[in-house]
Structure formats: structure tokens, C-alpha cells
Design a protein around this motif. Sequence first.
Motif, PDB file in Angstrom:
ATOM      1  N   HIS A  84      39.555  43.536  46.135  1.00 29.80           N
ATOM      2  CA  HIS A  84      38.112  43.414  46.250  1.00 29.80           C
ATOM      3  C   HIS A  84      37.599  44.558  47.112  1.00 29.80           C
ATOM      4  O   HIS A  84      38.273  45.014  48.031  1.00 29.80           O
ATOM      5  CB  HIS A  84      37.759  42.060  46.871  1.00 29.80           C
ATOM      6  N   GLN A 127      42.767  35.691  39.573  1.00 28.28           N
ATOM      7  CA  GLN A 127      42.324  36.490  40.707  1.00 28.28           C
ATOM      8  C   GLN A 127      43.517  37.117  41.428  1.00 28.28           C
ATOM      9  O   GLN A 127      43.479  38.297  41.798  1.00 28.28           O
ATOM     10  CB  GLN A 127      41.523  35.629  41.691  1.00 28.28           C
ATOM     11  N   ALA A 136      41.714  44.898  36.658  1.00 29.84           N
ATOM     12  CA  ALA A 136      41.348  44.484  38.013  1.00 29.84           C
ATOM     13  C   ALA A 136      39.900  44.843  38.339  1.00 29.84           C
ATOM     14  O   ALA A 136      39.167  44.050  38.943  1.00 29.84           O
ATOM     15  CB  ALA A 136      42.286  45.132  39.029  1.00 29.84           C
ATOM     16  N   LEU A 137      39.478  46.026  37.914  1.00 37.18           N
ATOM     17  CA  LEU A 137      38.103  46.441  38.187  1.00 37.18           C
ATOM     18  C   LEU A 137      37.107  45.606  37.399  1.00 37.18           C
ATOM     19  O   LEU A 137      36.034  45.253  37.901  1.00 37.18           O
ATOM     20  CB  LEU A 137      37.939  47.924  37.873  1.00 37.18           C
ATOM     21  N   PHE A 163      33.468  39.094  39.273  1.00 38.92           N
ATOM     22  CA  PHE A 163      33.439  38.289  40.489  1.00 38.92           C
ATOM     23  C   PHE A 163      32.178  38.580  41.313  1.00 38.92           C
ATOM     24  O   PHE A 163      31.507  37.662  41.801  1.00 38.92           O
ATOM     25  CB  PHE A 163      34.692  38.584  41.318  1.00 38.92           C
ATOM     26  N   ASN A 164      31.852  39.857  41.449  1.00 39.14           N
ATOM     27  CA  ASN A 164      30.629  40.226  42.168  1.00 39.14           C
ATOM     28  C   ASN A 164      29.387  39.770  41.421  1.00 39.14           C
ATOM     29  O   ASN A 164      28.409  39.337  42.047  1.00 39.14           O
ATOM     30  CB  ASN A 164      30.595  41.738  42.389  1.00 39.14           C
ATOM     31  N   TYR A 189      37.582  42.541  36.488  1.00 41.28           N
ATOM     32  CA  TYR A 189      37.548  41.237  37.150  1.00 41.28           C
ATOM     33  C   TYR A 189      36.689  41.304  38.408  1.00 41.28           C
ATOM     34  O   TYR A 189      35.886  40.401  38.672  1.00 41.28           O
ATOM     35  CB  TYR A 189      38.961  40.776  37.520  1.00 41.28           C
ATOM     36  N   SER A 190      36.852  42.367  39.191  1.00 42.26           N
ATOM     37  CA  SER A 190      36.077  42.509  40.421  1.00 42.26           C
ATOM     38  C   SER A 190      34.586  42.559  40.124  1.00 42.26           C
ATOM     39  O   SER A 190      33.773  41.955  40.829  1.00 42.26           O
ATOM     40  CB  SER A 190      36.511  43.774  41.163  1.00 42.26           C
ATOM     41  N   TYR A 200      43.833  41.133  41.851  1.00 46.60           N
ATOM     42  CA  TYR A 200      43.751  41.759  43.164  1.00 46.60           C
ATOM     43  C   TYR A 200      45.098  42.214  43.708  1.00 46.60           C
ATOM     44  O   TYR A 200      45.161  42.877  44.743  1.00 46.60           O
ATOM     45  CB  TYR A 200      43.065  40.824  44.145  1.00 46.60           C
TER      46      TYR A 200
END
Length: 440
Positions: free
Chosen positions: A293, A284, A372-373, A379-380, A375-376, A288
Motif C-alpha cells: 500500500h 490482499q 498489486a497496483l 482498495f483506495n 488491487y491497491s 501486498y
Amino acid sequence: RDGRSDWSSDVCSSDLDSGRQQGAAFDIGMGTLKPDADIMTTGKVPLDSYYGQQRFEREREVFGHVWLNIAETVEIPDPGDWIVREVPIRSASIIIVRGKDDVIRAFHNICSHRGMKLVWEDKGKGGKFACPYHAWMYDSAGALTHIPDAACFPHVDKAQSSLSQVHCEVWEGFVFINFDEGPSVSLTEFLGPLAERLEGLPLATYACSARIGGRLHTNWKLAIEAQSEAYHVRALHARTVSKMLSSKDNPHIHPLHWEQLGAHGFKSEPRNTEYEMDPAALVQAFAYSSVGHMTDAKRIAGASTITSHPAVNPKRSNEWGNDQFVVYPHFVLHVSHGGWWMHRFWPVAPDKTDWESVYHFAEPQGLREQFALQYSLAFNRDTLLEDNFALVQQQQVMGSGAKAVAQFGEQEIQCRHIAAVHSAIAETAGACMDYRVAAE
């Protein structure tokens, strides 16, 4: 009052005047209505409205007369492009196609020959539709263009056997449909103050998108409510977003602002400005450090064009995390520092809902931002799965009769308003159904 009322977390709702508590009047094509005053004042909502078949039948009636958000224009960018969307509460499948004249139209996905579902795929190009059963063919304007062995169908009038059209209008890049034979209000009238508020919102700036969804074994209104309050975040999302949103000064994540916009609602949510990533969460932290985020302004690279729009973050709060627009009856739009996302909830049965969520980001620059996107998004997704699992548990026990009402607090004002609007409209729909049955 032009359909507006507002509320701020700086005051308790007990300080509000009764007119604001009860909500302002609105008209979505069913006459002038007001949100249920008892729900707005007390926060108490009958639980059987989430599992009762009678209430669901009234909602089915409503979905046949109001404007429904069904797609985005970017999904069909070129003439001849088409997509299919299912509307289970109306037992309908809808083809949305951009015609050769660049006009977007909507048709029932059913062949005029023997009622077969015309298109079985989710999307396509070319603007021509051949029924897989007997190969009757239609064009992008819905006209019947070919009948195999036509001499055996002398009684068929091609002009009268075109696809059944559904009223369709476009607003700010969104496609809306209305099943009513003659909608009582235009889409702009239906949206009320919301239309003016969001005019020119630069949603198209965020061209990168990702879609998730599925069938939820819960009532559709419960799913909307779960996305409309942050009171549950500290408990349910302790492993995901809790520390990002909950702060010392605002531990229960009271909204910064709430406002009624006709039948719709608007709310500004805070974030924890002192949040720092756990260095032990290596993946994370790596993700990030490049692109944050979506609700974290400190880690969003560059200036966001969307936050400069006058409708976004109206309090101009440094603690602002995202704005939420709940568009009656089933659409939720969020706007934040790093882009925007939305949810559509389609009722299937009192205890079943089809859900879709679409996230829009700026185009990633390089592999690190792309990671990163991704992962985001994951995560969401995990955060939403926490919501969805809880909703199933909630639905399983609601019908036991052990409790008669849900009790929404003052920080859950968006949920109160959602329930109050649905209650008022369902009662009106019920009265119309009773009148029609009596007339027949």
C-alpha cells in the motif's frame, strides 16, 4: 513571517502563541489577508457556508480571479496534443493544447461564430479544431483559419475572431489557469512558500497513473476537508485503512506536523508501523506481498526517490505515512513512499461537486506487480467511496438549521486553516461584489 506558521502534534494548540493560532498573512492577488482568526482559534465554522447560495456566489467570484490547477503536462506530451476540462462554477469549458512551438496554451472551448461548444471530445491530437456546427476551424495557437462560404461573412475579421485565450502557466508538471483578464499575481507569487518548498519534487518518476472521479452530491469544501483530516478514519474506515493508520501510541491519528504556507497548508500524516496484514484476507495478502500500500514503507520494493526530497517528511519520522499539500482553492496533493496522488474538487452548486482523483505509481515490473497496483487502486477507491457516501449524508441534514456551526478539534488543524482561509477570501470577494453593484 513570509506566510509560514507551523504546528506539531507533540503539543496541544492551546500551547501555541496567538499569532500562530490566527495564522500568517498571505496575498493571492486580492490584497493582504489573514485566515479568519475566530475559526483558527475556536475551530467553529458556520454551517451555512457549506450550503448557502450567497456564499457560493462569492466563491464563484473568487474562482474567476485565482490560479486553478486544471491538468498535468504529461497529459499532452507532444505538439498538437490537447485535452478538455470543465470548470462548472465559471460555466466554462477549457481546451488545453500543446502548440507546435511546444508552448502549452488554454482557450475557452467556444466557437466565435455562434457560441457553440467547439470540441465535444475529451482529448485528441493534431492541434486543429473544427466546430461541429458549421465547421469554422482553428489552429493550436487559437487562430481562426477557415470559414466555410467566407464570402458571406465580409464583416468578420479573422484576426479578431480567434479563440478566447485563458491565462495559463506551468509549474512542476502541473498546468494552472486564471480567468482574470489581468491576474494580479503570477502563479509563483500565488503559490507563495509552497513554490519553493516543492521545487524539483520528482513527480515524473512515477509514470504509471490511474484516474477515478465523478459527481458528488455535497459541497466542495466538505469534500476537501474529508481528505484533510484523519480523525474520522477509525470510525468511517474501520473496514479499510483504519488499522493501517491508527496505532496504540497514536490511536486518533494526530498529524506529525502541520504548517501554513501562505493561503495553502501542509501536513504530515502518520502510519501504524506495527500493522500486519490479516492472513485471512488472502487476495490482499497476495497483492501486498509484492507491492505494498502506498503509505506502508515496509512493503514498498526498492528506495523511493520521492521521499529523498527535502520537503518530504520534514520531521524525518519513522512513523511517517504521507505528506499532504492543500493548494487553495481546490487542489490536494499527497506524497508517499510508493508514489503520489491528488484530488481536484470543482464546485458545481452549493450541494454538488465534480471530483477527480489521479494516482501515480512506479511502472510495474511484471504481471504480479501489475495485479498489486490494480488491487491497491481498487482498495483506495473503496476507501474514497466510504468518504463520499458519508459526505452525501452530511450535506442532506446541514441545511435543517438544527446546528449552527461545525466544530473542528485541534487534530483537525488543516481543516481549521482551510475554512479560515476560505472565510477570509469569501468576505473580501463579497465586499468587492457589493462595491461593484453599488458602482453600477
